[in-house]
Design a protein around this motif. Structure first.
Motif, PDB file in Angstrom:
ATOM      1  N   GLY A 202       0.822  -1.212   0.000  1.00  0.00           N
ATOM      2  CA  GLY A 202       0.000   0.000   0.000  1.00  0.00           C
ATOM      3  C   GLY A 202       0.850   1.254   0.000  1.00  0.00           C
ATOM      4  O   GLY A 202       0.510   2.253  -0.642  1.00  0.00           O
ATOM      5  N   ALA A 203       1.982   1.223   0.701  1.00  0.00           N
ATOM      6  CA  ALA A 203       2.873   2.390   0.728  1.00  0.00           C
ATOM      7  C   ALA A 203       3.515   2.642  -0.628  1.00  0.00           C
ATOM      8  O   ALA A 203       3.779   3.779  -1.012  1.00  0.00           O
ATOM      9  CB  ALA A 203       3.947   2.194   1.791  1.00  0.00           C
TER      10      ALA A 203
ATOM     11  N   LYS B  17      -1.126  -2.741  -5.496  1.00  0.00           N
ATOM     12  CA  LYS B  17      -1.977  -3.699  -4.791  1.00  0.00           C
ATOM     13  C   LYS B  17      -2.138  -5.002  -5.588  1.00  0.00           C
ATOM     14  O   LYS B  17      -2.958  -5.829  -5.256  1.00  0.00           O
ATOM     15  CB  LYS B  17      -3.357  -3.082  -4.536  1.00  0.00           C
ATOM     16  N   LYS B  18      -1.370  -5.155  -6.636  1.00  0.00           N
ATOM     17  CA  LYS B  18      -1.517  -6.329  -7.495  1.00  0.00           C
ATOM     18  C   LYS B  18      -0.860  -7.537  -6.841  1.00  0.00           C
ATOM     19  O   LYS B  18       0.308  -7.484  -6.437  1.00  0.00           O
ATOM     20  CB  LYS B  18      -0.883  -6.067  -8.861  1.00  0.00           C
TER      21      LYS B  18
ATOM     22  N   PRO C 263      -2.618 -10.018  -1.188  1.00  0.00           N
ATOM     23  CA  PRO C 263      -3.905 -10.127  -0.488  1.00  0.00           C
ATOM     24  C   PRO C 263      -4.009  -9.075   0.593  1.00  0.00           C
ATOM     25  O   PRO C 263      -3.060  -8.818   1.332  1.00  0.00           O
ATOM     26  CB  PRO C 263      -3.857 -11.550   0.104  1.00  0.00           C
ATOM     27  N   HIS C 264      -5.185  -8.477   0.663  1.00  0.00           N
ATOM     28  CA  HIS C 264      -5.391  -7.442   1.684  1.00  0.00           C
ATOM     29  C   HIS C 264      -5.700  -8.105   3.019  1.00  0.00           C
ATOM     30  O   HIS C 264      -6.583  -8.949   3.123  1.00  0.00           O
ATOM     31  CB  HIS C 264      -6.540  -6.519   1.293  1.00  0.00           C
ATOM     32  N   VAL C 265      -4.930  -7.741   4.016  1.00  0.00           N
ATOM     33  CA  VAL C 265      -5.138  -8.247   5.367  1.00  0.00           C
ATOM     34  C   VAL C 265      -5.446  -7.063   6.257  1.00  0.00           C
ATOM     35  O   VAL C 265      -4.681  -6.100   6.311  1.00  0.00           O
ATOM     36  CB  VAL C 265      -3.889  -8.999   5.881  1.00  0.00           C
ATOM     37  N   SER C 266      -6.567  -7.144   6.961  1.00  0.00           N
ATOM     38  CA  SER C 266      -6.954  -6.050   7.827  1.00  0.00           C
ATOM     39  C   SER C 266      -6.030  -5.960   9.025  1.00  0.00           C
ATOM     40  O   SER C 266      -5.601  -6.971   9.582  1.00  0.00           O
ATOM     41  CB  SER C 266      -8.402  -6.230   8.293  1.00  0.00           C
TER      42      SER C 266
END
Length: 368
Positions: free
Chosen positions: A245-246, A250-251, A254-257
């Motif tokens: 993200g920095a 984002k490819k 996996p997005h982790v909260s």
């Protein structure tokens, strides 16, 4: 003489009065009837003399007026007929001519309504910010104790599952804490090693910590290895997500909260403090598995050793010598990494009664 007498006689028959200075005209009816000509004769005389029938002017004027009225009525009827035809044809023509414009107007109206709806669309109310301390203050030790009793009975003998449910409890407790309220990557980067011990257990009450530590002490040692691996996988997945993200990419990541990361750090810290030997058994995995290596993961490893030092200073020194000393002497080291590693050993050696504790601990456990 007769003529004069007749004249006198005719004159004597007329007497004028009033405006005629008192004279009044006297007319004899008999003579008047004889003198009145016949109406037919007078009419014929007027026809002969004037060349026209008496009253003919009025007759022809009436006929002309009637003819003019009829012509006006005919013209009016024709105009009305034309107007009716025009009204009859107008819908057919307008339908063909104005369908497209009507559709365009409808689209404009719909677009206008859509834009108006976008403008009028109410904003979602912002969720109140919840800090780590606020969330930790709401954790009730009695409720936690009841929960631990329940999972111990429900998953008897399945200590790995019990540890995961234990982490889930704190995950729910800190679910409202956003990454902005717990920027752990930034905290590790900007904090000294001396402050690592307070992240984030400084917010946990003594009652909650004691309840957790007593329950952890009952778990089998074999369950902690897989639990540490599961917890670190979650923490490092969040690290990779934040780094991506920095960088604006984002490819493939996996997005982790980050919401539950507070809970992960809390439970790992409590496990390492209560069972520091777990770290000793996990050190080979940290050295050999590539997913736990790298300069970006080094602050987390240092943090883990700091937590273990709270329970056993000798375990901390052993972990430093086996896993971190090679980082300082290795070719891939950098000033930041060396600084972290040296800060850790300084902290261990500067602890109260560090020398006797370290010597006795090494002799007792047979580790140098």
């Amino acid at each position: 003489m007769e003529d004069n007498h007749g004249a006198f006689e005719s004159n004597s028959n007329e007497v004028t009065t009033g405006n005629d200075h008192g004279w009044q005209k006297v007319t004899y009816a008999k003579r008047q009837r004889k003198a009145k000509p016949n109406s037919s004769d007078s009419a014929s005389n007027r026809i002969v003399s004037n060349g026209a029938v008496p009253g003919a002017d009025n007759v022809f004027r009436s006929l002309e007026q009637q003819s003019a009225i009829r012509r006006l009525q005919i013209l009016e009827a024709q105009r009305s007929a034309v107007a009716v035809d025009a009204d009859f044809d107008a819908p057919v023509r307008s339908k063909n001519e104005y369908d497209s414009s009507d559709e365009e107007n409808e689209r404009v109206v719909e677009n206008g309504k859509a834009e108006e709806a976008k403008k009028v669309k109410p904003k979602k109310p912002k969720k109140p910010k919840v800090s780590v301390s606020d969330a930790a203050a709401k954790i009730d030790a009695d409720d936690l104790s009841a929960f631990l009793v329940n999972i111990s009975e429900s998953y008897e003998g399945q200590h790995e599952i019990q540890l995961m449910r234990f982490a889930d409890y704190f995950g729910r407790a800190f679910s409202a804490v956003t990454a902005a309220q717990f920027p752990w990557v930034k905290l590790f980067r900007e904090s000294t090693v001396a402050k690592f011990a307070d992240i984030p257990l400084s917010y946990i009450s003594e009652a909650v910590y004691k309840t957790s530590a007593d329950w952890i002490n009952k778990c089998s040692p074999e369950a902690f290895g897989s639990f540490l691996s599961w917890s670190l996988d979650s923490i490092f997945a969040d690290l990779v997500s934040q780094q991506a993200g920095a960088k604006g990419s984002k490819k493939g990541v996996p997005h982790v909260s980050s919401k539950s990361q507070v809970a992960m750090f809390v439970v790992v810290a409590m496990v390492l403090r209560r069972k520091p030997d777990v770290l000793v058994d996990f050190l080979p995995t940290l050295r050999e598995n590539s997913k736990y290596q790298g300069q970006d993961k080094l602050p987390v490893i240092v943090w883990m050793i700091v937590q273990a030092c709270q329970g056993d200073l000798a375990v901390g020194l052993h972990a430093w010598a086996r896993n971190l000393l090679p980082v300082v002497t290795g070719k891939s080291s950098n000033p930041q990494s060396r600084d972290l590693v040296l800060q850790l050993v300084e902290r261990i050696m500067s602890a109260p009664k560090a020398r006797p504790i370290l010597v006795n601990g090494a002799v007792r456990k047979g580790r140098g």
